[in-house]
Scaffold this active site. Structure first.
Site, short mmCIF file in Angstrom:
data_model
loop_
_atom_site.label_atom_id
_atom_site.label_comp_id
_atom_site.label_asym_id
_atom_site.label_seq_id
_atom_site.Cartn_x
_atom_site.Cartn_y
_atom_site.Cartn_z
N ARG A 16 0.84 -1.22 0.00
CA ARG A 16 0.00 0.00 0.00
C ARG A 16 0.87 1.26 0.00
O ARG A 16 1.01 1.92 -1.02
CB ARG A 16 -0.98 -0.05 1.19
CG ARG A 16 -2.10 0.97 1.13
CD ARG A 16 -1.70 2.36 1.57
NE ARG A 16 -1.17 2.39 2.95
CZ ARG A 16 -0.57 3.47 3.46
NH1 ARG A 16 -0.43 4.57 2.76
NH2 ARG A 16 -0.09 3.44 4.70
N ASP A 17 1.52 1.56 1.12
CA ASP A 17 2.33 2.79 1.19
C ASP A 17 3.44 2.73 0.15
O ASP A 17 3.75 3.72 -0.52
CB ASP A 17 2.92 2.92 2.61
CG ASP A 17 3.30 4.35 2.98
OD1 ASP A 17 3.79 5.06 2.10
OD2 ASP A 17 3.11 4.73 4.14
N HIS A 208 5.09 4.34 12.75
CA HIS A 208 5.16 4.27 11.28
C HIS A 208 6.15 5.36 10.85
O HIS A 208 5.80 6.54 10.81
CB HIS A 208 3.74 4.52 10.75
CG HIS A 208 3.56 4.61 9.28
ND1 HIS A 208 2.97 3.61 8.53
CD2 HIS A 208 3.84 5.60 8.39
CE1 HIS A 208 2.89 3.98 7.26
NE2 HIS A 208 3.42 5.19 7.14
N HIS A 210 8.73 7.06 8.16
CA HIS A 210 9.34 7.21 6.83
C HIS A 210 10.81 7.58 7.07
O HIS A 210 11.17 8.11 8.12
CB HIS A 210 8.58 8.26 6.01
CG HIS A 210 7.27 7.72 5.50
ND1 HIS A 210 7.11 7.24 4.23
CD2 HIS A 210 6.07 7.53 6.12
CE1 HIS A 210 5.87 6.80 4.06
NE2 HIS A 210 5.21 6.97 5.20
N CYS A 241 3.85 9.47 0.41
CA CYS A 241 2.46 9.83 0.19
C CYS A 241 2.41 10.85 -0.92
O CYS A 241 3.14 11.84 -0.89
CB CYS A 241 1.87 10.39 1.49
SG CYS A 241 0.21 11.03 1.28
N ASN A 250 9.02 4.28 3.56
CA ASN A 250 9.01 3.82 4.95
C ASN A 250 10.34 3.17 5.28
O ASN A 250 11.09 2.78 4.38
CB ASN A 250 7.91 2.75 5.13
CG ASN A 250 6.54 3.31 4.92
OD1 ASN A 250 6.06 3.38 3.80
ND2 ASN A 250 5.91 3.72 5.98
P1 HMG Z 1 -13.26 14.36 -2.47
O1 HMG Z 1 -12.97 14.71 -3.89
O2 HMG Z 1 -13.34 15.48 -1.49
O3 HMG Z 1 -14.51 13.41 -2.26
O4 HMG Z 1 -12.14 13.33 -2.01
P2 HMG Z 1 -15.99 13.35 -2.68
O5 HMG Z 1 -16.69 12.62 -1.58
O6 HMG Z 1 -16.48 14.72 -3.07
O7 HMG Z 1 -15.94 12.41 -3.96
C1 HMG Z 1 -15.36 12.80 -5.17
C2 HMG Z 1 -15.39 11.63 -6.14
O8 HMG Z 1 -14.63 10.52 -5.64
C3 HMG Z 1 -16.78 11.08 -6.40
O9 HMG Z 1 -16.76 10.56 -7.71
C4 HMG Z 1 -16.87 9.94 -5.40
O10 HMG Z 1 -17.80 8.97 -5.78
C5 HMG Z 1 -15.49 9.38 -5.48
P3 HMG Z 1 -17.30 11.41 -8.99
O11 HMG Z 1 -18.73 11.75 -8.62
O12 HMG Z 1 -16.43 12.65 -9.08
O13 HMG Z 1 -17.14 10.48 -10.13
N1 HMG Z 1 -15.08 8.69 -4.23
C6 HMG Z 1 -14.58 7.44 -4.19
N2 HMG Z 1 -14.34 6.54 -5.17
C7 HMG Z 1 -13.84 5.35 -4.78
N3 HMG Z 1 -13.55 5.05 -3.49
C8 HMG Z 1 -13.79 5.93 -2.51
C9 HMG Z 1 -14.32 7.18 -2.86
N4 HMG Z 1 -14.67 8.26 -2.12
C10 HMG Z 1 -15.13 9.18 -3.00
N5 HMG Z 1 -13.50 5.60 -1.25
C11 HMG Z 1 -11.39 11.51 -0.65
C12 HMG Z 1 -12.14 12.83 -0.68
C13 HMG Z 1 -11.18 11.19 0.82
C14 HMG Z 1 -12.23 10.44 -1.31
C15 HMG Z 1 -10.05 11.69 -1.40
O14 HMG Z 1 -9.41 12.81 -0.90
C16 HMG Z 1 -9.13 10.49 -1.25
O15 HMG Z 1 -9.40 9.41 -1.74
N6 HMG Z 1 -7.99 10.69 -0.55
C17 HMG Z 1 -7.05 9.61 -0.28
C18 HMG Z 1 -5.66 10.12 -0.38
C19 HMG Z 1 -4.70 8.99 -0.11
O16 HMG Z 1 -4.98 7.82 -0.37
N7 HMG Z 1 -3.50 9.34 0.42
C20 HMG Z 1 -2.47 8.36 0.67
C21 HMG Z 1 -2.77 7.47 1.82
S1 HMG Z 1 -2.53 8.24 3.41
C22 HMG Z 1 -0.85 8.02 3.73
O17 HMG Z 1 -0.09 7.62 2.87
C23 HMG Z 1 -0.34 8.28 5.12
C24 HMG Z 1 -0.06 6.98 5.90
O18 HMG Z 1 0.89 6.15 5.23
C25 HMG Z 1 0.52 7.35 7.27
C26 HMG Z 1 1.67 8.36 7.17
O19 HMG Z 1 2.73 8.01 6.60
O20 HMG Z 1 1.45 9.47 7.64
C27 HMG Z 1 -1.34 6.17 6.12
MG MG Z 2 3.02 6.38 5.28
#
Ligand code: HMG
Ligand code: MG
Length: 301
Positions: A16-17, A208, A210, A241, A250
């Site tokens: 994933r990450d 966690h 990085h 990210c 990581n």
């Molecule tokens: P948004 O644009 O504000 O959301 O995104 P929305 O609710 O207005 O939806 C927009 C569109 O996305 C719509 O589709 C929804 O249906 C669709 P459209 O009508 O435009 O065709 N949608 C989805 N589709 C599939 N699966 C879903 C989903 N939700 C909405 N779950 C949202 C808000 C949260 C969805 C977006 O910002 C997002 O997906 N963000 C994720 C970002 C991400 O994955 N970042 C990396 C992971 S975090 C990380 O790496 C940190 C970590 O490792 C720890 C660390 O190191 O700190 C965990």
């Molecule tokens: Mg991370």
């Protein structure tokens, strides 16, 4: 300072990450093969994908296919990130039994990563956690930018504690306190964990890290001294990210195992088998794996 624990649990977040931030498209079959190889290497917890918006993170768009394709090994927990109820529904449909919600301790990162304020995200995650627990799933929480934010710089530890407490209050069984951009140093790790210990069970806290500045291993060591027994790591040291500019991968699973094996701390994970699994990705990545251990091995060849 506590004596070092004899045994720790690793949470392998490479699928994933590790893969969410790669420029090259990694095909689904390679992801499935990686996850299966990591399970064969002895990992008991693997974060296998993310049911996030495919527009935001196209690299995770095949999460359904990945979960449908993996042969699940008995005794291994496979988890996925979910940002909202839509993500949880996708995960449940895909047969996922463990999900993770991901909050932040800094407002700007929260907005950049999930387009929500911290308060709104926690309200949404409370609904996700309630629904997931009702459906019989296990739930983990993340607190990103716990040691520093790419946009705001220093992050107040009081904020980290607040968000961690909020996640536990919604019923998550573990919180991964995360150094999203790799700025933590061991002094900060000791201080934050001692502050957290006042209100939070440290046995339910994972770290966690990085490894942007080469401090991840020494940060793990500091956390071991505070009694932490769960660490995230990524095969080959991949990771980052897309919404955290400048973040490296990581801590590499191989590098972490080199240290833990050397200290006589049991993990149940075989370093040579993890290395072999990581190496299979190299041809698709277009760059060397970040793990220092793997790079040292390559230099010797
Ligand atoms: P948004 O644009 O504000 O959301 O995104 P929305 O609710 O207005 O939806 C927009 C569109 O996305 C719509 O589709 C929804 O249906 C669709 P459209 O009508 O435009 O065709 N949608 C989805 N589709 C599939 N699966 C879903 C989903 N939700 C909405 N779950 C949202 C808000 C949260 C969805 C977006 O910002 C997002 O997906 N963000 C994720 C970002 C991400 O994955 N970042 C990396 C992971 S975090 C990380 O790496 C940190 C970590 O490792 C720890 C660390 O190191 O700190 C965990
Ligand atoms: Mg991370």
């Amino acid at each position: 300072m506590m004596p070092l624990p004899p045994q720790v649990t690793l949470v392998e977040v490479g699928p994933r990450d590790g893969l969410q931030n790669e420029a090259a498209a990694i095909d689904t079959a390679a992801k499935i093969a990686l996850i299966e190889a990591l399970a064969e290497a002895g990992h008991t917890r693997i974060e296998a994908g993310a049911f996030v918006s495919p527009k935001w993170v196209p690299q995770m768009a095949d999460a359904e296919a990945v979960f449908a394709g993996i042969r699940r090994k008995a005794g291994v927990r496979y988890s996925a990130l979910v940002p909202n109820i839509a993500g949880l529904e996708r995960a449940i449909k895909a047969g996922v039994t463990e999900v993770a919600v991901f909050a932040s301790a800094s407002e700007t990162f929260s907005r950049r990563n999930i387009n929500k304020s911290i308060a709104d995200s926690l309200a949404g995650y409370a609904e996700v956690a309630t629904a997931a627990l009702a459906a019989g799933l296990r739930v983990r929480g993340y607190v990103s930018t716990a040691f520093g934010c790419p946009f705001e710089g220093d992050v107040d530890p009081a904020r980290v504690i607040e968000v961690t407490e909020a996640l536990f209050a919604m019923g998550v069984e573990e919180v991964a306190v995360s150094d999203t951009i790799g700025v933590a140093h061991p002094g900060q790790v000791h201080a934050l964990l001692r502050a957290l210990a006042a209100t939070v069970p440290l046995r339910a806290v994972a770290l966690h890290f990085h490894d942007t500045r080469g401090t991840a291993l020494v940060n793990v060591y500091a956390a071991l001294e505070e009694g932490i027994v769960t660490f995230d790591c990524s095969a080959g040291g991949l990771g980052g990210c897309p919404y955290a500019p400048g973040a490296a991968g990581n801590v590499a699973t191989e590098d972490l195992l080199f240290m833990l094996d050397g200290l006589g701390i049991t993990t149940g994970v075989d370093r040579a088998r993890v290395s072999a699994a990581s190496r299979t990705l190299e041809p698709q990545l277009g760059h060397p794996l970040p793990s220092r251990l793997l790079q040292a091995e390559s230099a010797r060849r």
